[in-house]
Enzyme design. Structure first.
Site, PDB file in Angstrom:
ATOM      1  N   HIS A   1      28.965 139.267  35.458  1.00  0.00           N
ATOM      2  CA  HIS A   1      29.748 138.471  34.509  1.00  0.00           C
ATOM      3  C   HIS A   1      31.242 138.775  34.615  1.00  0.00           C
ATOM      4  CE1 HIS A   1      26.440 136.559  32.312  1.00  0.00           C
ATOM      5  NE2 HIS A   1      25.784 137.702  32.451  1.00  0.00           N
TER       6      HIS A   1
ATOM      7  N   ASP B   1      34.017 137.571  30.310  1.00  0.00           N
ATOM      8  CA  ASP B   1      32.861 137.002  31.003  1.00  0.00           C
ATOM      9  C   ASP B   1      33.373 136.123  32.130  1.00  0.00           C
ATOM     10  OD1 ASP B   1      30.129 135.869  31.516  1.00  0.00           O
ATOM     11  OD2 ASP B   1      29.709 136.886  29.636  1.00  0.00           O
TER      12      ASP B   1
ATOM     13  N   GLU C   1      22.177 140.784  33.679  1.00  0.00           N
ATOM     14  CA  GLU C   1      22.171 139.610  34.556  1.00  0.00           C
ATOM     15  C   GLU C   1      23.044 139.807  35.801  1.00  0.00           C
ATOM     16  OE1 GLU C   1      21.169 136.130  31.281  1.00  0.00           O
ATOM     17  OE2 GLU C   1      23.269 136.472  31.820  1.00  0.00           O
TER      18      GLU C   1
END
Length: 766
Positions: free
Chosen positions: A290, A202, A350
């Site tokens: 990410h 991440d 995201e």
């Protein structure tokens, strides 16, 4: 967390077994504290006694499971049993049974003469071994040696309701040692969980060695302390569970760095350890978003060389450069060498796509491939990677965002966004396999409360809107542990235990009617968790509120949720400690003050701290209203608000009247606010308690008082408060905001300690 519970000795337990032949199911469930409870259990008389002379006999394919059973029994007997293919009297027999067709199913038959474990596949035998483990005395877990062990006579026929019974652990935000991963796997195995999803990369850290790109771990695995570390350090002042594990802190070039990574050999050892316990480890390398840790090491991965956070998320890798695909494919080739699982998780959540819109390379690619928009461009990346996976006989899993731009039917969708309830329905109807991981209630990084276990146990993996055939696409569920605010092994234990036991039983039995027996069986599981040194969350102190009022005096009495606990309190603002006084029954309160209470185990481990604010009030008199109309006047705002007060200066998009406190089904905006105003017409004098559950925030005012403050952006949580009211109408205002989440709003009341109920419609007026 540690606690000690009075338990009957094994002799007393066996005497109960000898005196009972066949007992009702409810009685059986209380006698045998198994989690998850078997599909069918019939108890009998007597017991099978295991001694050093007992042997284990087996079919050829069950050698691994025989060794696991032998390791378990040797902890209690002090020596290992002989394992043989020959049939012996007084033996534990592992038998191949082709008639048992369900995957992971088993039959366990215990008589005074022998134990027979029958299954078609090794996983079924292993689950039977874990059932035996829970039937054995807790002392076995601690390695306390006895001359003999006893198993109660019974027969069990058992199989899981769902194929996917998973747990997820984020090792990127905060890192966890190999030794902890193995502990985590052992606990999953005890409760028959079978999928471990490791979030390996991440923005905050890259945790797996990739030999072709060494800087991913040389640089990407380490960071200076970030804002999440600082927040944990601040909370560690009052709670040592938030202390960052020091083994992951190093000094390099004069800097203090946090991090760590797994070598490929280390991770292969974990994979083998899990496989022996029939747990499949699914690796996640999250992309195209990410990826900040990777981009820091290899800036060519972005469209413009920038690596920073956008408005909400970090900049992603560029899906329009062949270098990106070369990198991704090289990484996943090595991942596939480490992880034999047929599943690979690519993330896909995201993603800030704004830089893609500015890229000449992306504009050219979109024109060439006929890609109409940025979500479809993300799908181009995801679908191309899936072809790469499929060519190597792997199946791709992605978070539910990957369906937005179009996805193949062969991709597996992992649903998490509770504010997009149609996502799993759309995916299942499209023919995709779906795994349910909704943030509410399956994000185990959310602070647990008195309702957490109930909500997990009663979670239905099948979303509304699917017919029976479509529902077959839902293969199970998993709980996710995101570790931004989980910096230690103790904190991780606290967050997922005992919640995981509720998830384990729900996914294995799929029978909500067993909830009450589950709670009783859970009490019997705590000593086993103690023996396994699990730093679990102590049960909630029952019936406590956030805000109390009294007119003359208040009285505080708290029932102990478990034997052996001591409840201690303070009134000077300090956190209760082992030296604090024990709470009397009752504590009489005659002046406004803050009472802090916490439960302590005999070893001194502290449970959650509860701050109980007592305010002295006179009864609030009613107001006169002219010709009241039914319902409350509601104002609806299509906007994002960080707190409810920000609505007061905003312009409403619409108004309506409602006779109940609930989010209207017509509301579709992902972020919004609603104000409810009018009068609450109560039928009698009394101390009224209000329970306000919000996802995200809400503030309740009655008269001029803030009665319940549940403000801010957060997952579903309940806050409570009291107010002394005289019969009649009182000004009422409730402000509610939704930032993009669960659309949860619920208000209940009780009077003078009665059972909480929803507010009657005829109490609400304007």
């Amino acid at each position: 967390m540690k606690l000690f519970i009075q338990r009957r000795g094994i002799v007393t337990f066996l005497m109960l077994l000898w005196s009972i032949s066949i007992v009702p199911v409810s009685a059986q469930e209380s006698r045998f504290p198994l989690i998850p409870y078997p599909a069918k259990l019939t108890a009998g008389k007597g017991s099978f006694i295991i001694t050093s002379k007992t042997s284990i006999t087996l079919a050829e394919r069950f050698w691994n499971e025989a060794n696991e059973l032998n390791d378990l029994l040797s902890k209690g007997l002090g020596k290992k049993l002989s394992i043989t293919k020959n049939s012996n009297p007084h033996a534990i027999k592992l038998v191949y049974d082709a008639s048992i067709t369900a995957p992971e199913a088993y039959k366990l038959t215990i008589t005074p003469q022998q134990v027979i474990i029958a299954a078609k596949d090794p996983a079924g035998v292993f689950h039977a071994v874990e059932t035996i483990r829970q039937l054995l005395p807790v002392a076995v877990e601690s390695g306390i040696v006895n001359n003999q062990l006893a198993l109660p006579v019974m027969s069990i026929t058992d199989e899981p309701a769902y194929e996917w019974r998973g747990m997820h652990l984020d090792v990127s935000r905060h890192f966890f040692a190999i030794s902890y991963l193995k502990k985590f796997i052992d606990r999953m195995a005890l409760y028959k969980m079978n999928k471990l999803h490791l979030h390996l990369t991440d923005d905050q850290g890259w945790r797996i060695e990739i030999k072709k790109y060494p800087k991913l771990t040389e640089e990407g695995a380490w960071r200076t302390f970030n804002n999440q570390d600082s927040a944990c350090m601040k909370r560690a002042v009052d709670n040592p569970d938030f202390t960052i594990d020091k083994e992951h802190i190093i000094q390099r070039d004069g800097k203090t760095l946090y991090g760590g990574f797994y070598t490929q050999d280390e991770m292969k050892s974990v994979v083998a350890y899990a496989a022996a316990r029939h747990i499949d480890i699914i690796p996640e390398i999250d992309m195209p978003g990410h990826m900040m840790a990777a981009i820091n090491a290899y800036p060519f991965l972005t469209c413009n060389g920038e690596n920073k956070f956008g408005e909400l998320f970090s900049k992603p890798v560029c899906p329009c450069n062949e270098n990106t695909f070369e990198f991704a494919e090289n990484v996943f080739k090595e991942i596939m060498e480490i992880f034999p699982s047929k599943y690979i998780h690519i993330g896909g959540d995201e993603v800030d796509r704004s830089d893609w819109a500015k890229s000449d390379a992306c504009k050219a690619l979109m024109q060439k491939e006929g890609i109409k928009d940025l979500p479809a461009l993300q799908s181009y990346f995801i679908n191309r990677m899936e072809k790469f996976f499929n060519a190597r006989e792997r199946k791709m899993i992605g978070w539910d965002e990957i369906i937005e731009g179009g996805v193949t039917k062969t991709a597996i969708i992992m649903y998490w966004r509770t504010w997009v309830p149609g996502a799993p329905v759309k995916a299942a109807q499209n023919g995709n396999t779906v795994i349910m991981t909704p943030g509410e209630p399956l994000y185990f990084d959310a602070q647990p409360d008195q309702y957490s276990i109930y909500k997990v146990y009663h979670f239905n993996p099948i979303p509304k809107g699917l017919n029976r055939k479509e529902a077959s696409a839902i293969i199970g569920a998993q709980a996710n542990i995101w570790t931004e605010m989980i910096p230690s092994e103790n904190r991780a234990d606290y967050m997922y235990m005992p919640r995981m036991t509720a998830l384990a039983e729900m996914l294995w039995t799929n029978d909500q009617s067993k909830y009450n027996s589950y709670l009783k069986r859970l009490v019997e599981q705590y000593p086993r968790m103690d023996a396994l040194k699990i730093h679990y969350r102590l049960p909630d102190l029952p019936g406590l509120l956030n805000e109390y009022v009294f007119t003359d005096e208040g009285k505080l009495s708290i029932s102990k949720p478990l034997p052996g606990l001591v409840i201690r309190y303070t009134t000077d603002g300090s956190i209760p400690a082992v030296s604090s006084p024990e709470l009397p029954a009752p504590l009489v309160i005659k002046q406004p003050e803050m009472v802090k209470v916490a439960a302590f185990t005999p070893s001194g481990t502290r449970g959650d701290v509860y701050s109980l604010n007592y305010t002295q009030q006179n009864m609030l008199g009613p107001v006169k209203i002219g010709s009241p109309k039914p319902g409350l006047v509601c104002s609806y705002y299509k906007a994002f608000f960080k707190e409810t007060a920000l609505m007061h200066n905003a312009k409403a998009d619409s108004t309506f009247t409602s006779d109940k406190i609930a989010v209207p089904p017509t509301v579709k905006a992902p972020s919004f606010g609603i104000t409810y105003k009018g009068y609450l017409d109560v039928p009698s004098d009394g101390i009224y308690t209000f329970f306000l559950t919000c996802d995200d925030g809400g503030v309740l005012r009655i008269g001029d008082n803030i009665t319940v403050n549940n403000d801010g952006n957060h997952s579903a949580q309940e806050r409570s408060g009291q107010i002394a009211l005289k019969m009649g109408a009182h000004p009422f205002a409730l402000d509610f905001i939704e930032g993009g989440g669960g659309f949860k709003l619920l208000l209940k009341y009780s009077i003078n300690g009665s059972e909480p109920k929803e507010i009657p419609a005829d109490w609400l007026k304007n």
